[in-house]
Design an enzyme around this catalytic site. Structure first.
Site, short mmCIF file in Angstrom:
data_model
loop_
_atom_site.label_atom_id
_atom_site.label_comp_id
_atom_site.label_asym_id
_atom_site.label_seq_id
_atom_site.Cartn_x
_atom_site.Cartn_y
_atom_site.Cartn_z
N GLY A 74 0.83 -1.20 0.00
CA GLY A 74 0.00 0.00 0.00
C GLY A 74 0.87 1.25 0.00
N THR A 75 1.94 1.20 0.75
CA THR A 75 2.86 2.35 0.82
C THR A 75 3.42 2.68 -0.55
OG1 THR A 75 3.48 1.76 3.09
CG2 THR A 75 5.00 3.18 1.88
N ASN A 154 -7.46 4.62 9.15
CA ASN A 154 -6.97 3.40 9.78
C ASN A 154 -7.02 3.44 11.30
OD1 ASN A 154 -4.89 5.32 8.73
ND2 ASN A 154 -3.62 4.23 10.19
N GLN A 182 -7.72 0.57 3.93
CA GLN A 182 -8.59 0.02 4.98
C GLN A 182 -10.00 -0.31 4.47
OE1 GLN A 182 -7.90 -0.93 8.10
NE2 GLN A 182 -5.78 -0.24 8.12
N SER A 202 -3.92 -2.81 -0.39
CA SER A 202 -2.83 -3.67 0.08
C SER A 202 -3.36 -5.05 0.42
CB SER A 202 -2.19 -3.03 1.31
OG SER A 202 -1.21 -3.87 1.84
N HIS A 204 -2.09 -7.46 2.49
CA HIS A 204 -2.02 -8.02 3.86
C HIS A 204 -3.07 -7.45 4.81
CE1 HIS A 204 -0.02 -4.88 6.45
NE2 HIS A 204 0.35 -4.40 5.28
N THR A 247 10.21 -7.95 -11.94
CA THR A 247 9.52 -9.20 -12.24
C THR A 247 8.42 -9.40 -11.21
OG1 THR A 247 11.54 -10.11 -13.14
CG2 THR A 247 9.83 -11.69 -12.51
N CYS A 335 2.47 1.82 13.15
CA CYS A 335 3.74 2.41 12.74
C CYS A 335 4.26 3.39 13.77
CB CYS A 335 3.59 3.14 11.41
SG CYS A 335 2.39 2.39 10.33
C1 PLP Z 1 -1.59 -0.25 6.22
C2 PLP Z 1 -1.90 1.02 5.53
C3 PLP Z 1 -1.06 1.53 4.53
C4 PLP Z 1 0.25 0.88 4.19
O1 PLP Z 1 0.09 -0.35 3.52
P1 PLP Z 1 1.31 -1.39 3.50
O2 PLP Z 1 0.90 -2.44 2.53
O3 PLP Z 1 1.46 -1.88 4.90
O4 PLP Z 1 2.50 -0.60 3.03
C5 PLP Z 1 -1.41 2.70 3.90
N1 PLP Z 1 -2.56 3.33 4.20
C6 PLP Z 1 -3.42 2.87 5.14
C7 PLP Z 1 -4.69 3.61 5.41
C8 PLP Z 1 -3.11 1.70 5.84
O5 PLP Z 1 -3.95 1.26 6.78
#
Ligand code: PLP
Length: 413
Positions: A74-75, A154, A182, A202, A204, A247, A335
């Site tokens: 997500g980052t 989040n 989220q 994202s 995970h 890749t 974080c």
């Molecule tokens: C977890 C999160 C991210 C970051 O996602 P990652 O895959 O952990 O880098 C970005 N934005 C929000 C709102 C999140 O909750």
């Protein structure tokens, strides 16, 4: 510690993988080892898995497969959306509008751009965490190129008025990015209906593997007059529509797509079930525990998010006491939990630093049971009571109360 007994209530930080996702990934680790760019049979087999995954992810948000690119997180998606659009549109303008409650994955790229000469407007939010649409519209200038507002927060779970933001962005011809990490696969989401140009998600956070993310890019980045409106942040091969060289992580992406497929089938039922559990926690705790309040919006809220403020004690102490009872929660965003800085989100909704330190985030998910919620509701009140008894803030409160009763001043008054 027996991990099976542990009550995990921190699904906003990350989720365990769904066993069906694990099964899917394992299959691909052995069977789908080809490089999707290779022209031979083994490569094309991997390419087929990659493209099927893309179509699955696209279908969840009413996008076309060629509008989805896979990233590492997500980052990364947030960075690519914001910096990619900013760099490509520098001649058009240098102004970006975002909000004060964004994730660091949005705020930090914005800060970087500020150092590079861009101007960023950080919109304030109200007590419930909502931005003001008039303020948004008034902030737009002829230099504005991008609006980046998160779909749902989040920490406090507030869901922003995304459709209305999309309309404003469209009417002013400004690109609209939303960090939907989220919200994606948790609540319904439609990039057409909501006029979203770029959307980050994202894996995970939705029961898929870590290290996989996606970015939706309207029309694959093609601008109205031809040419692209976004540029890649890395140089390399022409992968992912020339937007993200590397890749592809085929097994991880296949796992992400499986997680999306499951969410597609179960989203509505799951959201309904979690909303009930969420409201049970909110109602029970705010009625049974004194000096406790809900952070975020009461109804415009993610189905799985509870964020509570407790006066006179620290969220960290509650977290550690709950952990000793095999319950895992959070005090803010994972974080920043190791820093002593109060959460920027809680400060932005108007809490003072002391109040912000007294907050607890409880986030539910697919494997949360009614029994686990009951267990949490049984364990929390005595912890709060005990901590208030021993906390210096609690002691002061009691002394103040006594002082008022006896109408004389003590040395603590
Ligand atoms: C977890 C999160 C991210 C970051 O996602 P990652 O895959 O952990 O880098 C970005 N934005 C929000 C709102 C999140 O909750």
């Amino acid at each position: 510690m027996n991990e099976k007994k542990y009550v995990y209530l921190d699904y906003a930080a990350t989720t365990p993988m769904d066993p069906r996702v694990v099964e899917e990934i394992n299959k691909h680790f052995t069977n789908t080892y080809g490089n999707p760019s290779s022209l031979h049979y083994i490569g094309q087999k991997a390419s087929k898995v990659l493209e099927d995954s893309r179509a699955m992810v696209a279908s969840l948000i009413n996008a076309r497969p060629e509008e989805i690119i896979f990233t590492s997180s997500g980052t990364e998606s947030d960075n690519l959306a914001i910096k990619g659009v900013a760099y490509k549109n520098k001649k058009k303008g240098n102004h970006i509008i975002t909000s004060a409650i964004e994730h660091h994955a949005v705020l930090e790229p914005c800060k970087r751009l500020e150092k590079e000469g861009y101007e960023i407007t950080y919109l304030p939010v109200d007590r419930t965490g909502l931005i003001n649409l008039n303020e948004l519209e008034n902030a737009i200038t002829d230099k504005t190129i991008l609006i980046s507002i998160m779909f749902a927060n989040n920490e406090i779970g507030t869901i922003e008025p995304i459709k209305e933001i999309g309309e404003i962005a469209k009417s002013h011809d400004v690109f609209f990015h939303t960090d939907a990490v989220q919200a994606f696969a948790k609540i319904p989401l439609d990039v057409q209906e909501m006029n979203i140009d770029l959307l980050s998600a994202s894996s995970h956070k939705i029961y898929g593997p870590k290290g996989v993310g996606m970015l939706y890019i309207r029309d694959g980045g093609k601008g109205k007059k031809g040419g692209k409106y976004i540029e890649p942040l890395m140089e390399g091969g022409g992968h992912e529509n020339k937007m993200r060289p590397s890749t592809e992580n085929v097994p991880g992406i296949a796992g992400f797509a499986k997680a999306v497929e499951i969410a597609k089938n179960e989203l509505h039922i799951e959201a309904e079930r979690l909303t009930k559990l969420r409201d049970k926690i909110i109602n029970t705790i705010t009625t049974n525990i004194e000096h406790c309040y809900l952070n975020g919006h009461r109804t415009k809220r993610l189905p799985n998010n509870v964020n509570l403020g407790f006066n006179f004690i620290e969220g960290e102490s509650i977290l550690l006491s709950l952990d000793a009872e095999y319950i895992g929660v959070s005090t803010g965003s994972a974080c920043s939990s190791k820093s002593l800085e109060p959460s920027h989100v809680l400060l932005a909704i108007g809490l003072d630093p002391q109040e912000a330190h007294g907050s607890l985030r409880v986030t539910l998910g697919r494997f949360t049971t009614e029994e686990e919620v009951e267990y949490f509701l049984e364990k929390l009140p005595p912890i709060i009571e005990r901590l208030r008894e021993v906390s210096p803030l609690g002691v002061k409160k009691k002394l103040n109360a006594r002082n008022q009763n006896e109408t004389h001043l003590s040395k603590y008054g």
